[in-house]
Design an enzyme around this catalytic site. Structure first.
Site, PDB file in Angstrom:
ATOM      1  N   SER A 101       0.982  -1.246   0.171  1.00  0.00           N
ATOM      2  CA  SER A 101      -0.112   0.031  -0.102  1.00  0.00           C
ATOM      3  C   SER A 101       0.803   1.136   0.183  1.00  0.00           C
ATOM      4  CB  SER A 101      -1.032   0.046   1.351  1.00  0.00           C
ATOM      5  OG  SER A 101      -1.736  -1.115   1.141  1.00  0.00           O
ATOM      6  N   ASP A 240      -2.500   6.033  -3.270  1.00  0.00           N
ATOM      7  CA  ASP A 240      -1.498   5.397  -2.667  1.00  0.00           C
ATOM      8  C   ASP A 240      -0.945   4.280  -3.792  1.00  0.00           C
ATOM      9  OD1 ASP A 240      -3.566   3.626  -2.594  1.00  0.00           O
ATOM     10  OD2 ASP A 240      -2.780   2.675  -0.477  1.00  0.00           O
ATOM     11  N   ASP A 242      -1.120   1.087  -4.189  1.00  0.00           N
ATOM     12  CA  ASP A 242      -2.109   0.233  -4.676  1.00  0.00           C
ATOM     13  C   ASP A 242      -3.412   0.624  -5.338  1.00  0.00           C
ATOM     14  OD1 ASP A 242      -2.942   0.197  -2.285  1.00  0.00           O
ATOM     15  OD2 ASP A 242      -3.184  -1.808  -2.133  1.00  0.00           O
ATOM     16  N   ASP A 244      -5.978   1.716  -3.793  1.00  0.00           N
ATOM     17  CA  ASP A 244      -7.205   1.538  -3.009  1.00  0.00           C
ATOM     18  C   ASP A 244      -7.456   2.672  -1.945  1.00  0.00           C
ATOM     19  OD1 ASP A 244      -5.219   1.202  -0.717  1.00  0.00           O
ATOM     20  OD2 ASP A 244      -5.933  -0.664  -0.131  1.00  0.00           O
TER      21      ASP A 244
END
Length: 459
Positions: A101, A240, A242, A244
């Protein structure tokens, strides 16, 4: 038995804490658990972000998955919510995302989505841990023809992109700066914003394996703030690593937090008659200003422990459809069963265009109380002692007494990093900063040397 799962999957420094052996064993155990749930040979999709260790760990995961007879689909770089969407849509029986993340490149993580595209339950994670750490179930495949296969698949992001663009209105006329954090959004955001007609200036879109989240993205907002302010943009968007989570910047360059996004969405969804039970689900880390906003505007505010999976569990349990975290994980469960930074961004921009208001006006519906958080380095023993040591508890109680009814303190071990987070809110920034520093120093001294830690270290 030790813990390998934190609040958002397995996470650690790649090649040491998160070794190839551990990744292989987690893949093997996850495939075994999924196979039992669906009572047949599973197909498991693997996505990854752009950090340098993801290729290595993907190979280890695929080896573990195929060693117990499951097939592995290697989908390349994807946003985490795309993995959830693809599993939900029937492209695979389960999904694994390799990402840490918002953490820097040396970290990596394993996020697992079970059948239906939802993150694993505590019970499923516990079962995987039992298999990995306690060798609770034997390796059962003996013959080569029972092994799984590995398949490389391409263009799986196309369906995810189409779904996002269908969920948003036309964004022509909006000027937006978009920070992709040198992560997964690099491969989707440009196409999404272009399709919707937004004039999007994409930054931090040249990943090299080690620059993911480096001075960019949703945890480093100052550069985006300057760009928006100086360039006259309507808004700034930051993802961020990834993709999400999403945070925003208003036209003045001011931060728009995840809590403020939830309040904006709640007002819009209620006006459209689609906010279920007039409820927002948030976590204990949410700002006091959100409580005030909910109280003054007639919303129900339900809080959970930290972690978007716990927010989702509460939403599913009681039929709510809006929830999230201050950090920018926003769950719009009418669309997808996990936090999705790009969906969050498109929802915000659609509201911005439809309303005709400035983003600063929309965000200003919620007053943000000053909040100070200090991350204290802490090993596993110190983190475990936090909840049992009487001296540590007294330090926190003394701080609560000093704050009175005008603020609050929250001290918790991080589920993803070797940290204890000390957060204090109140009306006076200088006072809470001083108090937060004092509490952190006292806890560090106490937990580094007390007898509770020494006793725990012996187990």
């Amino acid at each position: 038995m030790g813990r390998i799962f934190g609040t958002d999957g397995v996470r650690g420094i790649a090649n040491t804490e998160l070794s190839c052996k551990l990744a292989m064993n987690v893949g093997r155990a996850a495939a075994m658990v999924v196979a039992e749930q669906i009572a047949r040979k599973p197909v498991i999709l693997i996505g990854q972000d752009t950090r340098i260790s993801s290729d290595m760990l993907r190979a280890a995961l695929a080896a573990g998955i195929t060693s117990v007879g499951a097939d592995a689909l290697l989908a390349g770089v994807l946003p985490t919510p795309a993995v959830s969407y693809l599993v939900e849509g029937g492209h695979a029986d389960a999904g694994v995302m390799l990402s840490a993340s918002h953490n820097s490149y040396e970290f990596n993580g394993i996020k697992i989505f079970g059948p239906g595209g939802q993150k694993l339950s505590d019970a499923d994670e516990f079962e995987i841990e039992r298999i990995v750490l306690d060798k609770a179930k034997p390796y059962t495949i003996r013959w080569g023809w029972e092994l799984g296969r590995i398949k490389h698949v391409e263009n799986l992001a196309d369906g995810y992109i189409e779904r996002l663009t269908q969920a948003a209105g036309n964004l022509s006329g909006l000027r937006v700066a978009v920070d992709c954090s040198n992560g997964s959004a690099v491969f989707t955001a440009g196409e999404i914003f272009a399709h919707l007609g937004a004039n999007a200036h994409i930054i931090h879109d040249k990943p090299n394996g080690v620059n993911i989240n480096r001075e960019c993205g949703s945890t480093h907002m100052s550069g985006l703030m300057d760009i928006v302010r100086q360039g006259g943009y309507d808004a700034g968007i930051a993802f961020d690593g990834d993709a999400d989570r999403c945070l925003a910047v208003d036209e003045t360059g001011a931060l728009v937090t995840g809590d403020q996004l939830l309040c904006i969405f709640a007002q819009d969804m209620r006006e459209r008659g689609i906010l279920k039970h007039d409820t927002i689900v948030a976590t204990v880390m949410s700002n006091l200003g959100m409580q005030k906003f909910a109280r003054e505007n007639g919303f129900n505010l339900v809080t959970t422990k930290v972690g978007d999976r716990y927010v989702l569990e509460e939403m599913l349990r009681f039929g709510y459809n809006l929830g999230g975290e201050q950090s920018g994980h926003v769950i719009l469960s009418d669309h997808i069963a996990t936090g999705d930074g790009q969906l969050t961004a498109l929802t915000l921009l659609s509201i911005l265009k439809k309303s005709g208001k400035k983003l600063s006006e929309l965000a200003g519906q919620m007053k943000v109380f000053p909040q100070v958080m200090i991350n204290m380095q802490a090993d596993a023993v110190m983190k475990s002692a936090l909840d049992v040591d009487a001296g540590a508890k007294q330090i926190i109680e003394d701080a609560k007494a000093a704050l009175g009814s005008e603020g609050r303190i929250l001290v918790r071990p991080s589920g993803t990093e070797p940290l204890i987070r000390v957060m204090i809110e109140g009306s006076d920034k200088a006072e809470i900063t001083s108090l937060c520093q004092s509490v952190t120093e006292q806890l560090k001294e106490r937990l580094s040397h007390n007898e509770s830690c020494k006793m725990l270290e012996g187990f």
